[in-house]
Design an enzyme around this catalytic site. Structure first.
Site, PDB file in Angstrom:
ATOM      1  N   HIS A 186      -3.112 -26.833 -11.194  1.00 45.15           N
ATOM      2  CA  HIS A 186      -4.009 -26.885 -12.352  1.00 45.15           C
ATOM      3  C   HIS A 186      -5.476 -26.881 -11.925  1.00 45.15           C
ATOM      4  O   HIS A 186      -6.308 -26.159 -12.464  1.00 45.15           O
ATOM      5  CB  HIS A 186      -3.696 -28.156 -13.147  1.00 45.15           C
ATOM      6  N   GLU A 428      -2.459   7.228   5.813  1.00 45.29           N
ATOM      7  CA  GLU A 428      -3.103   6.305   6.751  1.00 45.29           C
ATOM      8  C   GLU A 428      -2.811   6.671   8.205  1.00 45.29           C
ATOM      9  O   GLU A 428      -3.126   5.914   9.119  1.00 45.29           O
ATOM     10  CB  GLU A 428      -2.713   4.849   6.453  1.00 45.29           C
ATOM     11  N   ASP A 452      -6.039   1.791   8.448  1.00 45.35           N
ATOM     12  CA  ASP A 452      -5.168   2.360   9.472  1.00 45.35           C
ATOM     13  C   ASP A 452      -5.560   3.779   9.823  1.00 45.35           C
ATOM     14  O   ASP A 452      -5.441   4.188  10.977  1.00 45.35           O
ATOM     15  CB  ASP A 452      -3.701   2.321   9.012  1.00 45.35           C
ATOM     16  N   CYS A 499      -7.673   2.626  -0.783  1.00 51.16           N
ATOM     17  CA  CYS A 499      -7.451   1.188  -0.927  1.00 51.16           C
ATOM     18  C   CYS A 499      -7.784   0.399   0.341  1.00 51.16           C
ATOM     19  O   CYS A 499      -7.538  -0.788   0.418  1.00 51.16           O
ATOM     20  CB  CYS A 499      -6.005   0.904  -1.343  1.00 51.16           C
TER      21      CYS A 499
HETATM   22  C1  PEP Z   1      -5.041   0.463   5.067  1.00 52.29           C
HETATM   23  O1  PEP Z   1      -4.441   0.721   6.117  1.00 52.29           O
HETATM   24  O2  PEP Z   1      -6.175   0.869   4.809  1.00 52.29           O
HETATM   25  C2  PEP Z   1      -4.402  -0.387   4.031  1.00 52.29           C
HETATM   26  C3  PEP Z   1      -4.932  -0.537   2.852  1.00 52.29           C
HETATM   27  O3  PEP Z   1      -3.245  -1.001   4.349  1.00 52.29           O
HETATM   28  P1  PEP Z   1      -3.154  -2.330   5.227  1.00 52.29           P
HETATM   29  O4  PEP Z   1      -4.568  -2.839   5.410  1.00 52.29           O
HETATM   30  O5  PEP Z   1      -2.287  -3.270   4.487  1.00 52.29           O
HETATM   31  O6  PEP Z   1      -2.544  -1.824   6.478  1.00 52.29           O
HETATM   32 MG    MG Z   2      -2.329   0.301   6.307  1.00 44.78          MG
END
Ligand code: PEP
Ligand code: MG
Length: 576
Positions: A186, A428, A452, A499
């Site tokens: 909480h 990646e 990566d 990402c």
């Molecule tokens: C990446 O490789 O950019 C990614 C988002 O995956 P992770 O950082 O989980 O390897």
């Molecule tokens: Mg990755």
């Protein structure tokens, strides 16, 4: 320095105000006048409920509805007919009211505490609060007056219950740190709601802090400094002030669409590691989850989560997002993420070994359970599936075959699932980027994992400081692969997101706009920052910049140039 669970972002600095648990001790007695004792108990319950109603009203007036809802729930708990009957039965058997009430409360607390679901375990904390409140009334002890908390104090407690936080003037609190609790307790929810930096579960906290000690609480890293030296205090004060300045500048971007000056819109998503992070992501004003790293769910336990357990977590996440997009990535273990019970073989170079999709294809039963859980969660929201570490078409085709088998099975079993779930590929590895045209033919979207992709393109371990100078997404080789990937996605007409950490780098944003990226997926604290940065660019201008970057031959030159052209847009020195 003390370390705990980072429960609410930001830096709080102030003097410790220790909240000691009230001593509610009594001598258990045997009573003979059980009617009088029952009446004493009834009066105490009435007094507790009356006090609580007054608090609820004050909270509602103050628009503190979450606290008000929780506290009003305490009234229903204290008036629960089954519980009251049980207490009265024990009193009739000769127990004093305190002892009878405590015994019954403890039974409930034990049941709630052993539940699997977080939400039910949370009820144990509420029950403890009710127990303390009614006992206090029975013993005639007054409640702590929240007005005695000095302005700018750092609250230090073993545990902060809803009734303790309810009366506090939140705007006066610099930070909250506790010895127990988790990011879902909480107190953590309240801390996030009121943007009070907070760290929980700090072992031995109450022994290590005295009233009035100077405290620095870093709610983002989970670090707490008690009586810090001058240098640490100065640097954290500067960091805190910088964060406040940035926050004030970013706030006007809350609730706005993410678009650049020339009007093109983008999707601004968040990266999460568990369903618990969804709240933070939504509070950060994201437009969905672009990356749910599911491997964290497989860590910190001794056995594989079952399909059912995974399904419940994914479903919960999808429901919390209420039809906003949710991209669930299948497990990315191996590399630096070893999970002892999953039987990964020792490898000389795990980053080049049986990682992510390679592990999954070798362990079809583990993979299938996750695929089924994700497909089933798709019936409860806007869910897509993302496969990490793809390097060639065969891997993707094999995954698709497994997904199809899972769908056939679910259909035969009459299970609810999303038959049209979109399946995407993480770009990646250098190979995936180079053959993006081939992969685009076989999947519904791309997500570029720049972390990566940089490592595998530059042949650098992430986090190996001796090759730090090479590990940069601004290396021409990496930039060209990102651009090529986006070009291939555009040609095939599939959406593409990024990402990795680079999605939030101020110098990367004009390039990504120019290349034609559709979505940015970033950590919650970066959401408004990225929206603000995107807002500052005109597409024409970004094309000029990316053309020039394309003509430069080294990472150093590219960074020099980009830092020059983006200089006036970087209001974020400390946070990249
Ligand atoms: C990446 O490789 O950019 C990614 C988002 O995956 P992770 O950082 O989980 O390897
Ligand atoms: Mg990755």
């Amino acid at each position: 320095m003390l370390k705990g669970i980072a429960a609410s972002d930001g830096i709080g600095i102030g003097k410790a105000f220790i909240i000691k648990p009230q001593t509610l001790s009594y001598n258990p007695r045997t009573v003979t006048d059980t009617e009088a004792e029952t009446e004493r108990f009834n009066n105490a319950v009435d007094e507790f409920c009356g006090e609580t109603e007054v608090k609820v009203e004050a909270l509602r007036k103050n628009s503190e509805n979450i606290d008000a809802d929780i506290i009003s729930g305490h009234i229903s708990m204290a008036r629960d007919p089954y519980m009251l009957d049980e207490v009265r039965r024990l009193i009739r058997e000769g127990k004093c009211a305190e002892s009878a009430f405590e015994t019954i409360c403890d039974n409930f607390i034990a049941v709630f505490s052993s539940a699997e679901e977080d939400i039910i375990r949370q009820r144990a904390a509420d029950m403890k609060d009710v127990k303390a409140g009614v006992l206090r009334c029975l013993l005639g002890i007054k409640e702590m007056d929240p007005d005695c908390i000095p302005e700018g104090a750092v609250i230090v407690a073993r545990e902060l219950t809803p009734s303790m936080t309810a009366g506090m003037k939140k705007e006066n609190i610099a930070a909250m740190i506790t010895e127990t609790g988790s990011s879902t307790s909480h107190c953590a929810i309240i801390a996030r709601l009121f943007e009070i930096p907070s760290v929980m579960s700090i072992a031995g906290l109450m022994r290590k802090v005295n009233d009035g000690d100077m405290i620095i609480c870093d709610g983002t890293s989970g670090e707490v400094f008690v009586s810090p030296d001058e240098g640490t205090l100065k640097s954290y004060t500067e960091k805190r002030d910088e964060l406040i300045r940035i926050k004030n500048e970013l706030e006007p971007f809350r609730g706005l669409p993410t678009r650049c000056k020339s009007g093109r819109t983008f999707r601004l998503m968040c990266n999460i590691g568990s369903p618990d992070d969804v709240r933070r992501a939504l509070d950060a004003d994201c437009e969905g989850v672009g990356l749910f790293r599911t491997e964290f769910m497989f860590m910190n336990r001794n056995t594989l989560p079952t399909e059912e357990q995974q399904f419940e977590e994914y479903k919960k996440t999808a429901l919390m997002l209420n039809h906003k997009p949710l991209v669930i990535r299948t497990i990315d273990i191996g590399g630096d993420k070893d999970i002892p019970y999953m039987g990964l073989e020792k490898e000389n170079n795990p980053y080049m070994g049986c990682r992510a999709v390679r592990y999954c294809l070798k362990m079809p039963s583990v993979f299938k359970a996750q695929i089924r859980a994700i497909l089933r969660a798709g019936a409860f929201g806007n869910v897509s599936m993302l496969i990490p570490m793809i390097t060639c078409e065969e891997e993707l085709l094999e995954c698709k075959k497994m997904i199809q088998t899972a769908k056939d099975e679910l259909k035969a079993e009459n299970e609810q699932f999303d038959p049209d779930m979109k399946v995407g590929v993480m770009i990646e590895t250098a190979s995936a980027a180079v053959i993006a045209d081939i992969l685009a033919e076989e999947c519904d979207f791309f997500s570029i994992g720049s972390n990566d992709l940089t490592g595998y393109t530059m042949c650098c371990d992430r986090g190996n400081s001796s090759v730090d100078h090479l590990y940069s997404p601004f290396q021409p080789g990496v930039l060209r692969l990102i651009k090529h990937t986006i070009d291939c996605a555009k040609k095939k007409g599939i959406p593409v997101e990024l990402c990795g950490e680079a999605a939030a780098y101020p110098m990367m944003i004009p390039l990504l706009i120019s290349y034609g990226l559709d979505s940015f997926s970033v950590s919650p604290p970066s959401v408004l920052k990225v929206r603000h940065l995107i807002d500052g660019w005109d597409e024409e201008q970004t094309h000029e910049i990316s053309d020039h970057v394309n003509s430069l031959r080294s990472c150093t030159r590219i960074i020099e140039y980009l830092s020059d052209v983006t200089n006036n847009k970087i209001i974020f020195r400390d946070i990249t």
